[in-house]
Design a protein around this motif. Sequence first.
Motif, PDB file in Angstrom:
ATOM      1  N   GLY A   1       0.743  -1.378  -0.062  1.00  0.00           N
ATOM      2  CA  GLY A   1       0.040  -0.046   0.042  1.00  0.00           C
ATOM      3  C   GLY A   1       0.892   1.256  -0.067  1.00  0.00           C
ATOM      4  O   GLY A   1       1.907   1.238   0.089  1.00  0.00           O
ATOM      5  N   ALA A   2       0.063   2.359  -0.153  1.00  0.00           N
ATOM      6  CA  ALA A   2       0.797   3.660  -0.100  1.00  0.00           C
ATOM      7  C   ALA A   2       0.306   4.504   1.065  1.00  0.00           C
ATOM      8  O   ALA A   2       0.866   5.287   1.950  1.00  0.00           O
ATOM      9  CB  ALA A   2       0.739   4.319  -1.480  1.00  0.00           C
ATOM     10  N   SER A   3      -1.225   4.358   1.077  1.00  0.00           N
ATOM     11  CA  SER A   3      -1.944   5.041   2.316  1.00  0.00           C
ATOM     12  C   SER A   3      -2.098   3.866   3.344  1.00  0.00           C
ATOM     13  O   SER A   3      -3.228   3.421   3.590  1.00  0.00           O
ATOM     14  CB  SER A   3      -3.138   5.709   1.871  1.00  0.00           C
ATOM     15  OG  SER A   3      -4.186   4.568   1.098  1.00  0.00           O
TER      16      SER A   3
ATOM     17  N   HIS B   1      -2.312   8.746  -4.329  1.00  0.00           N
ATOM     18  CA  HIS B   1      -2.117   7.868  -5.558  1.00  0.00           C
ATOM     19  C   HIS B   1      -2.092   8.747  -6.823  1.00  0.00           C
ATOM     20  O   HIS B   1      -2.080   8.120  -7.756  1.00  0.00           O
ATOM     21  CB  HIS B   1      -3.474   6.801  -5.495  1.00  0.00           C
ATOM     22  CG  HIS B   1      -3.512   6.103  -4.501  1.00  0.00           C
ATOM     23  ND1 HIS B   1      -4.619   5.156  -4.179  1.00  0.00           N
ATOM     24  CD2 HIS B   1      -2.564   5.422  -3.478  1.00  0.00           C
ATOM     25  CE1 HIS B   1      -4.620   4.209  -3.325  1.00  0.00           C
ATOM     26  NE2 HIS B   1      -3.392   4.478  -2.795  1.00  0.00           N
TER      27      HIS B   1
ATOM     28  N   GLN C   1      -9.136  10.053  -2.111  1.00  0.00           N
ATOM     29  CA  GLN C   1      -7.961   9.209  -2.900  1.00  0.00           C
ATOM     30  C   GLN C   1      -8.812   8.315  -4.002  1.00  0.00           C
ATOM     31  O   GLN C   1      -8.149   8.149  -4.993  1.00  0.00           O
ATOM     32  CB  GLN C   1      -7.675   7.962  -1.865  1.00  0.00           C
ATOM     33  CG  GLN C   1      -6.633   7.032  -2.388  1.00  0.00           C
ATOM     34  CD  GLN C   1      -5.931   6.263  -1.157  1.00  0.00           C
ATOM     35  OE1 GLN C   1      -5.147   6.692  -0.350  1.00  0.00           O
ATOM     36  NE2 GLN C   1      -6.591   5.088  -1.014  1.00  0.00           N
ATOM     37  N   GLU C   2      -9.996   7.925  -3.817  1.00  0.00           N
ATOM     38  CA  GLU C   2     -10.814   7.162  -4.682  1.00  0.00           C
ATOM     39  C   GLU C   2     -12.211   7.455  -4.918  1.00  0.00           C
ATOM     40  O   GLU C   2     -13.084   7.683  -4.107  1.00  0.00           O
ATOM     41  CB  GLU C   2     -10.629   5.584  -4.158  1.00  0.00           C
ATOM     42  CG  GLU C   2      -9.217   4.993  -3.973  1.00  0.00           C
ATOM     43  CD  GLU C   2      -9.189   3.801  -3.116  1.00  0.00           C
ATOM     44  OE1 GLU C   2     -10.343   2.874  -3.106  1.00  0.00           O
ATOM     45  OE2 GLU C   2      -8.041   3.496  -2.747  1.00  0.00           O
TER      46      GLU C   2
ATOM     47  N   GLU D   1      -4.002   3.366  -9.437  1.00  0.00           N
ATOM     48  CA  GLU D   1      -4.876   2.337  -9.719  1.00  0.00           C
ATOM     49  C   GLU D   1      -5.664   2.299 -10.747  1.00  0.00           C
ATOM     50  O   GLU D   1      -6.664   1.798 -10.995  1.00  0.00           O
ATOM     51  CB  GLU D   1      -5.905   2.448  -8.388  1.00  0.00           C
ATOM     52  CG  GLU D   1      -5.071   2.038  -7.022  1.00  0.00           C
ATOM     53  CD  GLU D   1      -6.070   2.000  -6.019  1.00  0.00           C
ATOM     54  OE1 GLU D   1      -7.199   2.187  -5.950  1.00  0.00           O
ATOM     55  OE2 GLU D   1      -5.607   1.512  -4.762  1.00  0.00           O
TER      56      GLU D   1
ATOM     57  N   ASP E   1     -13.887   6.363  -1.373  1.00  0.00           N
ATOM     58  CA  ASP E   1     -12.476   6.085  -0.085  1.00  0.00           C
ATOM     59  C   ASP E   1     -11.580   7.506  -0.078  1.00  0.00           C
ATOM     60  O   ASP E   1     -10.717   7.593  -0.851  1.00  0.00           O
ATOM     61  CB  ASP E   1     -11.793   4.825  -0.397  1.00  0.00           C
ATOM     62  CG  ASP E   1     -10.723   4.770   0.584  1.00  0.00           C
ATOM     63  OD1 ASP E   1     -10.792   5.326   1.501  1.00  0.00           O
ATOM     64  OD2 ASP E   1      -9.826   3.769   0.327  1.00  0.00           O
TER      65      ASP E   1
ATOM     66  N   GLU F   1     -15.722   4.503   2.637  1.00  0.00           N
ATOM     67  CA  GLU F   1     -14.695   3.900   3.240  1.00  0.00           C
ATOM     68  C   GLU F   1     -13.728   4.959   3.921  1.00  0.00           C
ATOM     69  O   GLU F   1     -13.341   5.974   3.164  1.00  0.00           O
ATOM     70  CB  GLU F   1     -14.029   2.955   2.089  1.00  0.00           C
ATOM     71  CG  GLU F   1     -12.632   2.350   2.637  1.00  0.00           C
ATOM     72  CD  GLU F   1     -11.809   1.547   1.569  1.00  0.00           C
ATOM     73  OE1 GLU F   1     -12.441   1.324   0.455  1.00  0.00           O
ATOM     74  OE2 GLU F   1     -10.487   1.421   1.750  1.00  0.00           O
TER      75      GLU F   1
ATOM     76  N   ASP G   1     -11.272   0.553   6.713  1.00  0.00           N
ATOM     77  CA  ASP G   1      -9.982   0.091   6.120  1.00  0.00           C
ATOM     78  C   ASP G   1      -8.822   0.175   7.077  1.00  0.00           C
ATOM     79  O   ASP G   1      -8.478  -0.787   7.960  1.00  0.00           O
ATOM     80  CB  ASP G   1      -9.784   0.775   4.883  1.00  0.00           C
ATOM     81  CG  ASP G   1      -8.266   0.539   4.067  1.00  0.00           C
ATOM     82  OD1 ASP G   1      -7.588  -0.330   4.526  1.00  0.00           O
ATOM     83  OD2 ASP G   1      -7.891   1.372   3.139  1.00  0.00           O
TER      84      ASP G   1
ATOM     85  N   LYS H   1      -7.729  -6.845   3.395  1.00  0.00           N
ATOM     86  CA  LYS H   1      -6.672  -6.702   2.685  1.00  0.00           C
ATOM     87  C   LYS H   1      -5.802  -7.742   3.322  1.00  0.00           C
ATOM     88  O   LYS H   1      -5.210  -7.588   4.256  1.00  0.00           O
ATOM     89  CB  LYS H   1      -5.958  -5.304   2.702  1.00  0.00           C
ATOM     90  CG  LYS H   1      -6.631  -4.093   1.796  1.00  0.00           C
ATOM     91  CD  LYS H   1      -6.049  -2.739   2.190  1.00  0.00           C
ATOM     92  CE  LYS H   1      -6.296  -1.638   1.427  1.00  0.00           C
ATOM     93  NZ  LYS H   1      -5.968  -0.432   1.744  1.00  0.00           N
TER      94      LYS H   1
ATOM     95  N   ARG I   1      -4.191  -3.462  -3.323  1.00  0.00           N
ATOM     96  CA  ARG I   1      -3.303  -2.481  -2.900  1.00  0.00           C
ATOM     97  C   ARG I   1      -3.223  -1.589  -3.930  1.00  0.00           C
ATOM     98  O   ARG I   1      -3.030  -2.050  -5.146  1.00  0.00           O
ATOM     99  CB  ARG I   1      -2.222  -2.941  -2.052  1.00  0.00           C
ATOM    100  CG  ARG I   1      -2.417  -3.825  -0.870  1.00  0.00           C
ATOM    101  CD  ARG I   1      -3.276  -3.316   0.202  1.00  0.00           C
ATOM    102  NE  ARG I   1      -2.738  -2.067   0.937  1.00  0.00           N
ATOM    103  CZ  ARG I   1      -2.642  -1.776   1.908  1.00  0.00           C
ATOM    104  NH1 ARG I   1      -2.555  -2.873   2.957  1.00  0.00           N
ATOM    105  NH2 ARG I   1      -2.249  -0.344   2.221  1.00  0.00           N
ATOM    106  N   SER I   2      -2.690  -0.472  -3.716  1.00  0.00           N
ATOM    107  CA  SER I   2      -2.364   0.508  -4.960  1.00  0.00           C
ATOM    108  C   SER I   2      -0.905   0.129  -5.351  1.00  0.00           C
ATOM    109  O   SER I   2      -0.808   0.353  -6.560  1.00  0.00           O
ATOM    110  CB  SER I   2      -2.175   1.898  -4.181  1.00  0.00           C
ATOM    111  OG  SER I   2      -1.178   1.957  -3.166  1.00  0.00           O
TER     112      SER I   2
ATOM    113  N   LYS J   1     -12.803  -4.585  -4.837  1.00  0.00           N
ATOM    114  CA  LYS J   1     -12.281  -3.231  -5.416  1.00  0.00           C
ATOM    115  C   LYS J   1     -11.058  -3.663  -6.067  1.00  0.00           C
ATOM    116  O   LYS J   1     -10.103  -4.114  -5.182  1.00  0.00           O
ATOM    117  CB  LYS J   1     -12.202  -1.947  -4.812  1.00  0.00           C
ATOM    118  CG  LYS J   1     -11.602  -1.756  -3.454  1.00  0.00           C
ATOM    119  CD  LYS J   1     -11.484  -0.302  -2.882  1.00  0.00           C
ATOM    120  CE  LYS J   1     -10.515  -0.379  -1.850  1.00  0.00           C
ATOM    121  NZ  LYS J   1     -10.114   1.141  -1.603  1.00  0.00           N
TER     122      LYS J   1
HETATM  123  P1  PGA Z   1      -3.312   1.652  -0.476  1.00  0.00           P
HETATM  124  O1  PGA Z   1      -4.808   2.127  -0.912  1.00  0.00           O
HETATM  125  O2  PGA Z   1      -3.302   0.305  -1.052  1.00  0.00           O
HETATM  126  O3  PGA Z   1      -2.419   2.850  -0.994  1.00  0.00           O
HETATM  127  O4  PGA Z   1      -3.485   1.406   1.069  1.00  0.00           O
HETATM  128  C1  PGA Z   1      -6.026   1.449  -1.057  1.00  0.00           C
HETATM  129  C2  PGA Z   1      -6.920   1.793   0.114  1.00  0.00           C
HETATM  130  O5  PGA Z   1      -6.878   2.934   0.677  1.00  0.00           O
HETATM  131  O6  PGA Z   1      -7.987   1.286   0.215  1.00  0.00           O
END
Ligand code: PGA
Length: 439
Positions: free
Chosen positions: A40-42, A162, A170-171, A214, A249, A295, A320, A345, A374-375, A396
């Motif tokens: 992941g990033a976040s 992202h 973010q999404e 993504e 999200d 989310e 999450d 996840k 994950r991103s 997702k």
């Molecule tokens: P991440 O993003 O994989 O960078 O955590 C996905 C999410 O936040 O759902």
Amino acid sequence: MIRAIKAAQRLDSRGNPTVQVDLTTDNRPSGTFRALVPSGASTGQHEAVELRDGNASVFGGKGVERAVRNVEEVIAPALIKKGFNLETDLKKIDAFMKELDGTKNKGNLGANAMLGVSMACARAGASLAGIPLYEFLRRESGAKKPYVMPVPFFNVLNGGVHSGNTMAFQEIMLAPVGAQSVAEAVRMGSEVYQQLKKVITRKFGSSATGIGDEGGFAPPISQPHEAFDLLVTAVEECGYTNKIKYAMDPASSEFFKNGNYDIGFKGKTPDVQSPKQLQNLYNHLIDKYPIILLEDPFAEDDWETWTEFNKNCKIELVGDDLLVTNTERVQEASEKKACNSMLLKVNQIGTVTEAIAAANMAFGLGWGVFVSHRSGETTDDFIADITVGLRTGHLKSGSPCRGERVVKYNRLMDIEAELIAAGEPCIYAGHQFRTAHVI
Ligand code: PGA
Ligand code: ZN
């Protein structure tokens, strides 16, 4: 039984190193089963530890050679010695690795090392049992039949950490709940995605159609309503207004500062919202657009605001970073009445059977379970099988674009086609995505 486990450092979709595991079985004929670990990033603060080498002169410190060595030098010899039965012992294998690690957060061996092994063991177990991975995971979880095919939630507009635009959220996702099958849902998602590209080009020019981590577009917008307006236009132009709903999200832990939320964090000027103001913003968006899922609207430890918002929340409220696929966090959230759904996840917790345990706990509470990539992804499609096996009803995996995203959607279509060809009943979750587990 396991004959050998090899690991290697390979690249993920962001071009950063990740762990690849190849497990060879001892049975005759023997086979080799591969797993690749996402990143992941976040990332939530309470996630299991992703072991990185930290040597700034190699891959900017992101190397995973230590995790690779942990697989080959610590986990592999210990697991081989135990002689586990891959068909029946996945839970024991995961528990054994946890014990071998000896920490609460997998900080010793690394969740990235352990997950690669756990996933490869599941693949090998399914093959030895002569069944598809989704059926192996269904048996492991105790989920009932018939199979329920999930609604794919396509993340078609990227912001937050992202993408390079100034949108804090973010999404922004679309969900074809009005489709009749996964194949139709994927077609609808793809058509809207292509139309969205045209809508963005009309408004901002063709240089604005670059994509984020993504695979969603990342046009020069900063406010969520701008994103929804673009998306609603694309959906209308495709003629899917009543068949597609929306989700978002915000990944708000990323812009939580001193008790408030700075939704201007990516621009030049701060735009600080109190928790109350942010709740009002979400309610306004939910009133204006047909949003069915929200989310991480609040930060991972801002329990109070989660609980307050959840009191009057009519839509699916997914944790999450809040829950990190961890039964202890799910338990806490249940006591605090903080949300009504869990994001799943696998790498947040670090083994397949612990992720299944968290999902089963969430189902037991009457919650939804939303499976997620994950991103930083790979072309491993494991999560498609998890979604079908556990009957979560939705997942997702980013936009319908980029190999590491579409490989999951393509796998879902393969599973659907396989079940239909075998005459095995399978239902598309559609509007029942939240309660698919009990259909
Ligand atoms: P991440 O993003 O994989 O960078 O955590 C996905 C999410 O936040 O759902
Ligand atoms: Zn999230």
